[in-house]
Design a protein around this motif. Sequence first.
Motif, short mmCIF file in Angstrom:
data_model
loop_
_atom_site.label_atom_id
_atom_site.label_comp_id
_atom_site.label_asym_id
_atom_site.label_seq_id
_atom_site.Cartn_x
_atom_site.Cartn_y
_atom_site.Cartn_z
N ASP A 1 -2.10 15.43 -1.80
CA ASP A 1 -3.48 15.89 -1.72
C ASP A 1 -3.41 17.34 -1.23
N VAL A 2 -3.54 18.28 -2.16
CA VAL A 2 -3.33 19.70 -1.86
C VAL A 2 -4.64 20.39 -1.54
N GLU A 3 -4.65 21.06 -0.42
CA GLU A 3 -5.81 21.86 0.00
C GLU A 3 -5.43 23.33 -0.14
N LEU A 4 -6.16 24.05 -0.99
CA LEU A 4 -5.86 25.45 -1.26
C LEU A 4 -6.82 26.38 -0.55
N GLN A 5 -6.28 27.38 0.11
CA GLN A 5 -7.11 28.41 0.71
C GLN A 5 -6.51 29.78 0.41
N THR A 6 -7.35 30.77 0.24
CA THR A 6 -6.89 32.12 -0.01
C THR A 6 -6.84 32.88 1.32
N THR A 7 -5.67 33.44 1.62
CA THR A 7 -5.44 34.03 2.94
C THR A 7 -5.50 35.56 2.95
N PHE A 8 -5.70 36.16 1.78
CA PHE A 8 -6.01 37.59 1.65
C PHE A 8 -5.02 38.52 2.36
N GLY A 9 -3.86 38.70 1.73
CA GLY A 9 -2.89 39.68 2.22
C GLY A 9 -1.61 39.05 2.72
N GLY A 10 -0.49 39.76 2.50
CA GLY A 10 0.81 39.24 2.88
C GLY A 10 0.95 38.96 4.37
N ASP A 11 0.47 39.88 5.20
CA ASP A 11 0.59 39.71 6.65
C ASP A 11 -0.20 38.50 7.13
N LYS A 12 -1.42 38.35 6.62
CA LYS A 12 -2.27 37.23 7.04
C LYS A 12 -1.70 35.90 6.53
N THR A 13 -1.14 35.93 5.33
CA THR A 13 -0.57 34.71 4.77
C THR A 13 0.63 34.25 5.60
N GLY B 1 0.79 -1.23 0.00
CA GLY B 1 0.00 0.00 0.00
C GLY B 1 0.82 1.26 0.00
N ASP B 2 2.14 1.18 0.31
CA ASP B 2 2.95 2.38 0.45
C ASP B 2 3.00 3.22 -0.81
N LYS B 3 3.02 2.55 -1.97
CA LYS B 3 3.12 3.29 -3.22
C LYS B 3 1.86 4.09 -3.50
N ASN B 4 0.80 3.78 -2.82
CA ASN B 4 -0.45 4.51 -3.02
C ASN B 4 -0.72 5.54 -1.92
N SER B 5 0.26 5.72 -1.03
CA SER B 5 0.06 6.65 0.08
C SER B 5 -0.04 8.08 -0.45
N VAL B 6 -0.82 8.89 0.21
CA VAL B 6 -1.04 10.28 -0.19
C VAL B 6 -0.70 11.19 0.98
N THR B 7 0.04 12.25 0.69
CA THR B 7 0.43 13.22 1.70
C THR B 7 -0.38 14.49 1.52
N LYS B 8 -0.99 14.97 2.59
CA LYS B 8 -1.80 16.19 2.51
C LYS B 8 -0.92 17.41 2.72
N VAL B 9 -1.10 18.42 1.89
CA VAL B 9 -0.36 19.67 1.98
C VAL B 9 -1.35 20.83 1.90
N LYS B 10 -1.25 21.75 2.84
CA LYS B 10 -2.14 22.91 2.86
C LYS B 10 -1.39 24.15 2.34
N ILE B 11 -1.95 24.76 1.29
CA ILE B 11 -1.37 25.99 0.72
C ILE B 11 -2.22 27.18 1.13
N GLY B 12 -1.55 28.27 1.49
CA GLY B 12 -2.22 29.54 1.69
C GLY B 12 -1.74 30.50 0.61
N GLU B 13 -2.62 30.88 -0.32
CA GLU B 13 -2.24 31.84 -1.37
C GLU B 13 -2.65 33.24 -0.94
N VAL B 14 -1.82 34.22 -1.23
CA VAL B 14 -2.01 35.58 -0.73
C VAL B 14 -3.27 36.23 -1.29
N THR B 15 -3.67 35.84 -2.49
CA THR B 15 -4.92 36.32 -3.09
C THR B 15 -5.30 35.35 -4.21
N ARG B 16 -6.50 35.45 -4.71
CA ARG B 16 -6.92 34.65 -5.86
C ARG B 16 -6.67 35.50 -7.10
#
Length: 336
Positions: free
Chosen positions: A63-75, A26-41
Amino acid sequence: MRKGTKGLATAISILLLCGIVATGCGDKNSVTKVKIGEVTRSVFYAPEYVALEKGFFKEEGLDVELQTTFGGDKTMTALLSNAVDVALVGSETSIYVYQQGSEDPVINFAQLTQTDGTFLVAREKSGTFAWDQLKGSVFLGQRKGGMPQMAGEFALKKKGIDPHQDLELIQNIEFANIAAAFASGTGEYVQLFEPQASIFEKEGKGHVVASFGVESGHLPYTVFMSKQSFIKKNPETVQKFTNAIQKAQTWVAGHSPGEITDVILPYFKDTDRDIVVSAVKRYQEQGTYATDPVLDDKEWNNLLDVMENAGELKERVAPEVIVDNSFADKAKASSD
């Protein structure tokens, strides 16, 4: 040994073998979750959305989770507090963190855009544009200390214009409200990202007369970065992430604005397709989208010049201090 016991022993042996052989079971099918914070859309970040939509992250087992963090300071706050694993934001923010003496500095590891993404928009269209026309005008700029404003000031000074002496410079309007302020009558000129610049042209509210991206030169304008501790703990994940970005950059470089638009349009559901095509075309033609994730020394030094010019740099930071190109170099080499 009873039949049931023998079967159990066989199953345990198989499970142990799976744990020992890294490429098996099963190791070859393992998935790693990564959370991205983008400064704006933004259409400015087209290769990021291509990596998601074309499945390049998934191909790398992420497995990438994308969220918009709205601004350099907040990101940056989200990154430092571990709310996200990776931030997509201007590389100047990593310098600000370093200047504050962080024990866990933020490291730039994959460049996405290599020029400023703003355009000079005039309220009135008056024949051939000359930069001297800005003198004495009301200019609606960006936030002090942010990359758009610093790159804008850098470009203006190259054209012989002192933004604090030759213009009435407005900088007290939040990023999200700048376009609305211009539309309501504030300013004769405004510094805008796409697709807002193209939207204003279509609506007859303004006209693009110049590109700050062209005038300010190549910069590590928007970069994927993580805390040093995250990178040291997860080097394989960072490499896979960078590989996916390289695949997306190669794909974008080889496709038309219309083809790129069709892939990224789900991220801009409230924007007309022709507007997105116009925006992508402008960015592609001026070389805004980096074709590989490597952040080179020339770009970094140009960034330091821009920040120094704006009075935002305490000391020049050598690239090797907070830039790690090892992942980008490997990703580029594997794509050649």
